[in-house]
Design a protein around this motif. Structure first.
Motif, PDB file in Angstrom:
ATOM      1  N   ALA A   1       2.333   6.365  -2.626  1.00  0.00           N
ATOM      2  CA  ALA A   1       3.374   7.170  -3.257  1.00  0.00           C
ATOM      3  C   ALA A   1       2.980   7.543  -4.681  1.00  0.00           C
ATOM      4  CB  ALA A   1       4.705   6.403  -3.255  1.00  0.00           C
ATOM      5  N   GLU A   2       2.459   6.572  -5.441  1.00  0.00           N
ATOM      6  CA  GLU A   2       2.066   6.841  -6.826  1.00  0.00           C
ATOM      7  C   GLU A   2       0.889   7.820  -6.877  1.00  0.00           C
ATOM      8  OE1 GLU A   2       1.332   3.102  -8.661  1.00  0.00           O
ATOM      9  OE2 GLU A   2       3.457   2.498  -8.674  1.00  0.00           O
ATOM     10  N   ILE A   3      -0.085   7.657  -5.960  1.00  0.00           N
ATOM     11  CA  ILE A   3      -1.224   8.585  -5.941  1.00  0.00           C
ATOM     12  C   ILE A   3      -0.751   9.997  -5.591  1.00  0.00           C
ATOM     13  CG2 ILE A   3      -3.344   9.190  -4.688  1.00  0.00           C
ATOM     14  CD1 ILE A   3      -3.945   6.216  -4.469  1.00  0.00           C
ATOM     15  N   GLY A   4       0.167  10.107  -4.605  1.00  0.00           N
ATOM     16  CA  GLY A   4       0.691  11.417  -4.234  1.00  0.00           C
ATOM     17  C   GLY A   4       1.449  12.063  -5.389  1.00  0.00           C
TER      18      GLY A   4
ATOM     19  N   HIS B   1      -1.673  11.374   1.336  1.00  0.00           N
ATOM     20  CA  HIS B   1      -1.069  10.170   0.752  1.00  0.00           C
ATOM     21  C   HIS B   1       0.441  10.150   0.981  1.00  0.00           C
ATOM     22  CE1 HIS B   1      -4.592   8.481  -1.225  1.00  0.00           C
ATOM     23  NE2 HIS B   1      -4.955   9.708  -1.533  1.00  0.00           N
ATOM     24  N   LEU B   2       1.083  11.314   0.892  1.00  0.00           N
ATOM     25  CA  LEU B   2       2.521  11.356   1.153  1.00  0.00           C
ATOM     26  C   LEU B   2       2.818  11.029   2.617  1.00  0.00           C
ATOM     27  CD1 LEU B   2       3.682  14.457  -0.927  1.00  0.00           C
ATOM     28  CD2 LEU B   2       3.750  12.039  -1.539  1.00  0.00           C
ATOM     29  N   CYS B   3       1.911  11.490   3.511  1.00  0.00           N
ATOM     30  CA  CYS B   3       2.119  11.211   4.942  1.00  0.00           C
ATOM     31  C   CYS B   3       1.998   9.718   5.246  1.00  0.00           C
ATOM     32  CB  CYS B   3       1.107  11.986   5.785  1.00  0.00           C
ATOM     33  SG  CYS B   3       1.424  13.761   5.813  1.00  0.00           S
ATOM     34  N   CYS B   4       1.251   8.980   4.428  1.00  0.00           N
ATOM     35  CA  CYS B   4       1.095   7.539   4.650  1.00  0.00           C
ATOM     36  C   CYS B   4       2.387   6.773   4.391  1.00  0.00           C
ATOM     37  CB  CYS B   4      -0.005   6.979   3.750  1.00  0.00           C
ATOM     38  SG  CYS B   4      -1.665   7.496   4.242  1.00  0.00           S
TER      39      CYS B   4
ATOM     40  N   GLN C   1       9.546   7.327   4.157  1.00  0.00           N
ATOM     41  CA  GLN C   1      10.476   6.277   3.752  1.00  0.00           C
ATOM     42  C   GLN C   1      10.644   6.183   2.239  1.00  0.00           C
ATOM     43  OE1 GLN C   1       8.996   2.708   5.535  1.00  0.00           O
ATOM     44  NE2 GLN C   1       9.245   3.455   7.638  1.00  0.00           N
ATOM     45  N   SER C   2       9.912   6.963   1.486  1.00  0.00           N
ATOM     46  CA  SER C   2       9.979   6.854   0.027  1.00  0.00           C
ATOM     47  C   SER C   2      10.862   7.945  -0.549  1.00  0.00           C
ATOM     48  CB  SER C   2       8.572   6.956  -0.563  1.00  0.00           C
ATOM     49  OG  SER C   2       8.634   7.082  -1.967  1.00  0.00           O
ATOM     50  N   PRO C   3      11.768   7.596  -1.475  1.00  0.00           N
ATOM     51  CA  PRO C   3      12.587   8.627  -2.146  1.00  0.00           C
ATOM     52  C   PRO C   3      11.702   9.630  -2.887  1.00  0.00           C
ATOM     53  CG  PRO C   3      13.480   6.425  -2.526  1.00  0.00           C
ATOM     54  CD  PRO C   3      12.145   6.235  -1.877  1.00  0.00           C
ATOM     55  N   GLU C   4      10.589   9.130  -3.480  1.00  0.00           N
ATOM     56  CA  GLU C   4       9.686  10.045  -4.193  1.00  0.00           C
ATOM     57  C   GLU C   4       9.108  11.068  -3.235  1.00  0.00           C
ATOM     58  OE1 GLU C   4       7.001   8.557  -7.269  1.00  0.00           O
ATOM     59  OE2 GLU C   4       7.749   6.567  -6.805  1.00  0.00           O
ATOM     60  N   TYR C   5       8.820  10.653  -2.031  1.00  0.00           N
ATOM     61  CA  TYR C   5       8.285  11.542  -0.999  1.00  0.00           C
ATOM     62  C   TYR C   5       9.275  12.669  -0.718  1.00  0.00           C
ATOM     63  CZ  TYR C   5       6.837  12.891   3.773  1.00  0.00           C
ATOM     64  OH  TYR C   5       6.474  13.580   4.906  1.00  0.00           O
ATOM     65  N   GLU C   6      10.543  12.298  -0.543  1.00  0.00           N
ATOM     66  CA  GLU C   6      11.559  13.285  -0.225  1.00  0.00           C
ATOM     67  C   GLU C   6      11.795  14.226  -1.398  1.00  0.00           C
ATOM     68  OE1 GLU C   6      14.966  11.167   1.065  1.00  0.00           O
ATOM     69  OE2 GLU C   6      14.047  10.432   2.928  1.00  0.00           O
ATOM     70  N   ARG C   7      11.815  13.687  -2.619  1.00  0.00           N
ATOM     71  CA  ARG C   7      12.044  14.531  -3.799  1.00  0.00           C
ATOM     72  C   ARG C   7      10.901  15.526  -3.988  1.00  0.00           C
ATOM     73  NH1 ARG C   7      13.812   9.672  -6.205  1.00  0.00           N
ATOM     74  NH2 ARG C   7      11.815   9.440  -7.267  1.00  0.00           N
ATOM     75  N   ALA C   8       9.662  15.092  -3.770  1.00  0.00           N
ATOM     76  CA  ALA C   8       8.510  15.962  -3.992  1.00  0.00           C
ATOM     77  C   ALA C   8       8.492  17.132  -3.027  1.00  0.00           C
ATOM     78  CB  ALA C   8       7.214  15.155  -3.858  1.00  0.00           C
ATOM     79  N   LEU C   9       9.008  16.903  -1.792  1.00  0.00           N
ATOM     80  CA  LEU C   9       8.949  17.948  -0.786  1.00  0.00           C
ATOM     81  C   LEU C   9      10.248  18.738  -0.672  1.00  0.00           C
ATOM     82  CD1 LEU C   9       7.015  16.119   2.089  1.00  0.00           C
ATOM     83  CD2 LEU C   9       6.116  17.642   0.326  1.00  0.00           C
ATOM     84  N   ALA C  10      11.230  18.452  -1.516  1.00  0.00           N
ATOM     85  CA  ALA C  10      12.488  19.190  -1.481  1.00  0.00           C
ATOM     86  C   ALA C  10      12.270  20.624  -1.942  1.00  0.00           C
ATOM     87  CB  ALA C  10      13.533  18.487  -2.368  1.00  0.00           C
ATOM     88  N   ASP C  11      13.271  21.493  -1.680  1.00  0.00           N
ATOM     89  CA  ASP C  11      13.127  22.906  -2.037  1.00  0.00           C
ATOM     90  C   ASP C  11      12.912  23.119  -3.526  1.00  0.00           C
ATOM     91  OD1 ASP C  11      13.392  23.627   0.558  1.00  0.00           O
ATOM     92  OD2 ASP C  11      15.534  24.089   0.449  1.00  0.00           O
ATOM     93  N   ASP C  12      13.492  22.231  -4.354  1.00  0.00           N
ATOM     94  CA  ASP C  12      13.298  22.348  -5.797  1.00  0.00           C
ATOM     95  C   ASP C  12      12.333  21.284  -6.321  1.00  0.00           C
ATOM     96  OD1 ASP C  12      14.879  20.212  -5.245  1.00  0.00           O
ATOM     97  OD2 ASP C  12      16.289  20.539  -6.921  1.00  0.00           O
ATOM     98  N   GLY C  13      11.546  20.695  -5.395  1.00  0.00           N
ATOM     99  CA  GLY C  13      10.641  19.627  -5.793  1.00  0.00           C
ATOM    100  C   GLY C  13       9.350  20.151  -6.398  1.00  0.00           C
TER     101      GLY C  13
ATOM    102  N   ALA D   1       0.816  -1.214   0.000  1.00  0.00           N
ATOM    103  CA  ALA D   1       0.000   0.000   0.000  1.00  0.00           C
ATOM    104  C   ALA D   1       0.848   1.262   0.000  1.00  0.00           C
ATOM    105  CB  ALA D   1      -0.948   0.000   1.206  1.00  0.00           C
ATOM    106  N   ALA D   2       2.043   1.204   0.608  1.00  0.00           N
ATOM    107  CA  ALA D   2       2.891   2.394   0.653  1.00  0.00           C
ATOM    108  C   ALA D   2       3.244   2.863  -0.752  1.00  0.00           C
ATOM    109  CB  ALA D   2       4.165   2.104   1.456  1.00  0.00           C
TER     110      ALA D   2
END
Length: 698
Positions: free
Chosen positions: A620-623, A671-674, A678-690, A615-616
């Motif tokens: 991630a894909e939905i976010g 969805h990102l909080c779920c 732990q997901s690289p996509e999560y970190e990239r999306a919330l980065a300063d240049d994400g 599910a994680a």
């Protein structure tokens, strides 16, 4: 008259001086009378002539006295005449006196007669004086010698008339003042009453203004309290599910538990209290539709003697409708709609806190307090399936505790609940010290023996729907009936899924399809998933993407929203939803999970049936797709409104560009909080240049 007096006085000015001179001489001589009398006291011959001289001098003094008296009298009369002329205008002018009493009028008329008499005396004195002025002064002198005119007496008459008028007018004024004062007091009392009425009117107006202000506050409070209208939600559930035929739910009205539960009056012999009715059964046994039937029955019997009804349907398939706070807000909202005066228990806290009262982390407990204060009102509360309530605190346990408190707090509240077998609400209530309510006697258990007859009625109803369709002749219908009754195991949901398969199946293959379907919900869901995986119409992975989106979404989705979350074209998404009809159903362009048991199955078998990564990865894909969709669609002034437009003039366009991404805009972060970071996509999306940072600055 005054002018004639002045002319006459001027005419007699010289004779008056002579007369005054004679009088002065006579007065001088008479002033020496005592000395002369002493001198001639011893001369008898001189005494008689002197006595005659004195008499003559007295007579000569009379004209001077008369002239002097006339001059003094006419001066007084003329001056008083001017005074009384001015005074009478005020004293007798009717326009200045409000005669509302007959006695006052009579007294005023008598006073008027006295004033007329005074005028006569004044005029008579003046006329007599004028006549005297225009006579021959010798004759006047002779008349004065014998004191014929007696001016002093005439002046006295004038003064007597004055005193009479003055005395009567004073008396009248005192009387009139007393009467006017009484009238003033009466008027004051009338004014006091009028002012009292005005004061009362102002108080009523102020009270009305306050009530209007409170009405505005109360109306806003109800608006902010509302999450959904449970009545509309019940209609949606009825449309979503197969409506049970009357025979399938009518049986419960004849049970002892229902009869005891719906007995509103107390004091019947051999009858204990029955304020909790619980429907318990396995998933798919028709608990929800059965309880909707009960609610409809209770609503049809409502009158002045029966309580009101308020209810809420927990829905595990919708994250916005599976919270204890949402349930309590909806129950209280329905309660306030039917009993507006109860909002007084909520008003002060709402006035102090505003909408935050219903939204902060303590909202459930604040609402519990208001709910308990309004508990003495006779009401039936219905909570559907507390087992579908989110366990996150405040959650299921706190809601059951609220039920227990309300049941022990007053005997005017009843609860109607349903749950699966694995959630023992009765046991939890008994632990919470509600044993005295005999709640264990108020359980309706939907076991197979109870359900058999009613599921058969439902099967008969569904068979009538198939009658006449291609290939469904009498023999096929008989075989289908036999197979369904033998394999359904008295579960409404299994029967509904079976007939859903038959809707698109020709009669030639109907019996084979039913025989291929295993008994039991878990087995039949496995069977349905195999059908989806073997589908040739579209790629089975597209169907699984749709199931992933619908299962992980926090609320039901429109087709366009689901297409965004799956990253597929709208037509493919619609086809995939149709192929997954055992799990999904479409109502008014909204995709809904067919049953909670279907969602439970998909969540339990997520990795094995839908997405091996778990599910994680699905979150991630939905976010990610949500952020991409927002980045491509959102822009400044997306509705192209005039910058001076007011909110009341704004309306949503027919083709709303935000409609497909409305879910993404609200829930992308959830969805990102779920992912728990732990997901690289999560970190990239919330980065300063994400993508999130870039989207904020579009």
């Amino acid at each position: 008259m005054k002018e004639l007096v002045q002319i006459g006085q001027a005419k007699i000015a010289t004779p008056s001086k002579l007369t005054k001179g004679v009088g002065d001489v006579a007065q001088f001589i008479l002033s020496a009378k005592s000395m002369v009398d002493l001198a001639i006291e011893n001369i008898p011959q001189a005494a008689l002539p002197w006595a005659g001289v004195c008499v003559g001098l007295q007579i000569l003094l009379n004209p001077a006295k008369a002239t002097k008296a006339n001059l003094a009298g006419i001066t007084h009369v003329v001056s008083r005449m001017d005074w009384y002329c001015a005074l009478t205008e005020l004293l007798l002018k009717e326009d200045s006196i409000e005669i509302s009493n007959e006695t006052c009028g009579a007294v005023l008329r008598q006073l008027e007669e006295k004033v007329v008499a005074l005028y006569k005396a004044l005029l008579l004195y003046q006329m007599k004086s004028i006549c005297s002025y225009y006579r021959h002064q010798g004759l006047v002198f002779l008349r004065g010698l014998v004191n014929c005119d007696d001016w002093d007496a005439d002046l006295k008459n004038v003064k007597d008339a004055e005193e009479t008028v003055q005395g009567d007018s004073d008396q009248y004024n005192r009387f009139h003042a007393k009467f006017a004062l009484g009238q003033l007091i009466e008027d004051a009392k009338g004014m006091e009453g009028l002012l009292g009425d005005i004061y009362q009117t102002l108080r009523e107006f102020a009270s009305l203004q306050k009530e209007m202000q409170l009405d505005d506050i109360d109306r806003q409070c109800r608006w902010d309290l509302r999450v959904i209208d449970p009545k509309d939600d019940m209609k949606k559930i009825e449309i979503k599910k197969d409506k049970l035929v009357t025979q399938a739910c009518k049986w419960i009205f004849d049970t002892d538990q229902y009869v005891a539960f719906t007995r509103w009056s107390e004091g019947q012999p051999n009858r204990g209290p029955c304020r909790l009715l619980k429907i318990k059964g396995f998933s798919g046994q028709g608990k929800t539709m059965l309880l909707i039937g009960i609610i409809r029955e209770l609503e049809s019997q409502q009158d002045l003697c029966t309580p009101g009804i308020t209810y809420f349907f927990y829905q595990g398939t919708d994250a916005t409708l599976n919270k204890a706070t949402t349930a309590l807000r909806s129950l209280i909202w329905m309660l306030l709609v039917e009993q507006p005066h109860l909002i007084s228990h909520l008003r002060k806290k709402y006035t102090d806190s505003g909408p935050a009262l219903f939204q902060d982390r303590n909202a459930f407990f604040a609402l519990c307090e208001a709910f308990q204060r309004s508990a003495p009102v006779p009401y039936v509360f219905y909570g559907r399936c507390p087992d579908e309530c989110d366990p996150t605190k405040p959650g299921r346990e706190e809601f059951i505790q609220l039920m227990a408190i309300s049941l022990t707090l007053t005997d005017k509240v009843k609860w109607l609940v349903s749950s699966r077998r694995e959630v023992d609400v009765l046991a939890k209530l008994q632990v919470l010290d509600t044993d005295s309510l005999h709640i264990s006697q108020n359980l309706v258990d939907l076991d197979t023996q109870i359900q058999a007859e009613h599921v058969d009625a439902y099967i008969d109803h569904k068979l009538t729907v198939l009658t006449g369709k291609r290939g469904y002749d009498k023999s096929v219908m008989a075989e289908v009936s036999k197979e369904v009754r033998g394999r359904g195991r008295y579960t409404f949901l299994w029967v509904s899924l079976a007939f859903k398969v038959l809707e698109a199946c020709p009669g030639r293959y109907a019996v084979r399809r039913i025989r291929d379907m295993p008994s039991g919900l878990a087995a039949i869901y496995d069977h349905m998933m195999k059908r989806i995986e073997n589908s040739m119409e579209i790629d089975p992975q597209d169907c699984k993407r749709v199931l992933v989106g619908a299962t992980l979404a926090f609320r039901p989705l429109s087709l366009s929203e689901l297409a965004i979350l799956t990253g597929m074209p709208l037509d493919i998404t619609a086809t995939a939803v149709d192929l997954c009809d055992s799990f999904l159903i479409t109502r008014d362009e909204t995709v809904l999970l067919f049953h909670q048991s279907g969602k439970d199955y998909l969540q339990e078998n997520f990795a094995s049936r839908l997405q091996p990564a778990g599910a994680a990865q699905g979150h991630a894909e939905i976010g990610r797709r949500s952020i991409e969709a927002m980045s491509s669609v959102l822009k400044r002034n997306i509705y192209e409104l005039d910058y001076d437009s007011e909110l009341k003039d704004m309306s949503t366009p027919c083709l709303d560009p935000l409609a497909p991404i409305s879910y993404a805009c609200v829930f992308w972060a959830d969805h990102l909080c779920c992912l728990n970071g732990q997901s690289p996509e999560y970190e990239r999306a919330l980065a300063d240049d994400g993508a999130v940072h870039k989207g904020k600055h579009r």
